[in-house]
Design an enzyme around this catalytic site. Structure first.
Site, PDB file in Angstrom:
ATOM      1  N   LYS A 272       0.847  -1.202   0.000  1.00  0.00           N
ATOM      2  CA  LYS A 272       0.000   0.000   0.000  1.00  0.00           C
ATOM      3  C   LYS A 272       0.883   1.254   0.000  1.00  0.00           C
ATOM      4  CE  LYS A 272      -3.747  -2.618   2.049  1.00  0.00           C
ATOM      5  NZ  LYS A 272      -4.917  -2.627   2.953  1.00  0.00           N
TER       6      LYS A 272
ATOM      7  N   GLU B 155     -10.324  -0.570  -1.371  1.00  0.00           N
ATOM      8  CA  GLU B 155      -9.881   0.807  -1.104  1.00  0.00           C
ATOM      9  C   GLU B 155      -9.955   1.656  -2.362  1.00  0.00           C
ATOM     10  OE1 GLU B 155      -6.902  -0.729   2.444  1.00  0.00           O
ATOM     11  OE2 GLU B 155      -6.049  -0.029   0.537  1.00  0.00           O
TER      12      GLU B 155
ATOM     13  N   SER C  57      -6.828  -8.962   6.832  1.00  0.00           N
ATOM     14  CA  SER C  57      -6.155  -9.091   8.134  1.00  0.00           C
ATOM     15  C   SER C  57      -5.477 -10.445   8.302  1.00  0.00           C
ATOM     16  CB  SER C  57      -7.145  -8.832   9.282  1.00  0.00           C
ATOM     17  OG  SER C  57      -7.608  -7.501   9.258  1.00  0.00           O
TER      18      SER C  57
END
Length: 258
Positions: free
Chosen positions: A11, A96, A213
């Site tokens: 990211k 996202e 996660s």
């Protein structure tokens, strides 16, 4: 049996020194484990990654691509530019990007198309919201996302494809889907792909990953599932010790891997 694939999504993190060190660590790791490693750094570090990962067995990936071949698109990167940087994989459809940058299903489909046209491998992200999960819409929504994202391509183009199931409510929240939920949903995804492209195409050409996660604490249970071909790892990929544990979970040492 299909080789496991572990993809790291860095990211918008790390500076040049940190990224260079992590590239070197991942390159050494790739030489001694059986899973295929894909490292997706910020775009500014792609060329460094291409040099550091060379001849290691790890592959370079990008986090985004523009759906156009070229033109007046300030700040964007084309599929051809990513190839020039040494990329083999590209993440598309991440929640996202959908939520923060307004990427809709039609745009995701165009991005998948441009990648396959340029012989790059899409890592197509799909996943339901918490509301959709509570309403019992998970299966119908993820199969819809697959169909819409692949609407512009046909079976002959699916030489390689990665689908990453990332429930939106589990991304960066420390909420991991239960093993039962992961197994049931990913079984639905695999069955849908088999109906769409046939068993041999799915077995040979498509990896189905779990993301959301993923950590060094839950990776053993996740990667033990037959329907899971690997993981897309976010935050844990920034810590090499955690990432190494994920990459080594439930796999044979390279010397004995078939």
């Amino acid at each position: 049996m299909k080789n496991k694939l572990i993809a790291a999504n860095w990211k918008m993190n790390l500076d040049s020194e940190q990224s260079e060190q992590l590239f070197e660590q991942c390159a050494e790791l790739a030489k001694c484990i059986s899973p295929t490693l894909v490292i997706c750094p910020p775009a500014t570090y792609l060329q460094t990654g291409n040099k550091r990962l060379a001849n290691s067995g790890a592959f370079l990936g990008a986090q985004n691509v523009n759906q156009n071949r070229a033109g007046a698109f300030t700040g964007e990167l084309s599929a051809n530019m990513l190839k020039d940087c040494g990329c083999k994989y590209v993440i598309v459809g991440h929640s996202e990007r959908r939520a923060q940058f307004g990427e809709n299903d039609e745009l995701v489909a165009e991005k998948v198309k441009i990648l396959l046209d340029n012989h790059l491998i899409p890592i197509l992200c799909i996943g339901e919201s918490e509301t959709q999960r509570h309403l019992g819409l998970t299966d119908s929504f993820v199969t819809y996302q697959i169909d819409s994202a692949l609407a512009l391509v046909d079976e002959s183009q699916i030489h390689k494809l990665v689908i990453a199931y990332e429930p939106i409510w589990a991304i960066g929240t420390n909420k991991t889907a239960s093993i039962t939920h992961i197994e049931q949903t990913m079984s639905t995804i695999v069955k849908h792909l088999i109906n769409k492209y046939q068993q041999n195409v799915v077995d040979k050409s498509i990896h189905v990953l779990y993301g959301g996660s993923v950590s060094d604490k839950n990776c053993e249970a996740i990667l033990s599932l037959d329907v899971v071909d690997g993981c897309l790892v976010g935050g844990a990929s920034l810590d090499f010790n955690k990432f190494e544990k994920i990459c080594r979970a439930n796999v044979q040492p390279l010397a004995t891997a078939q």
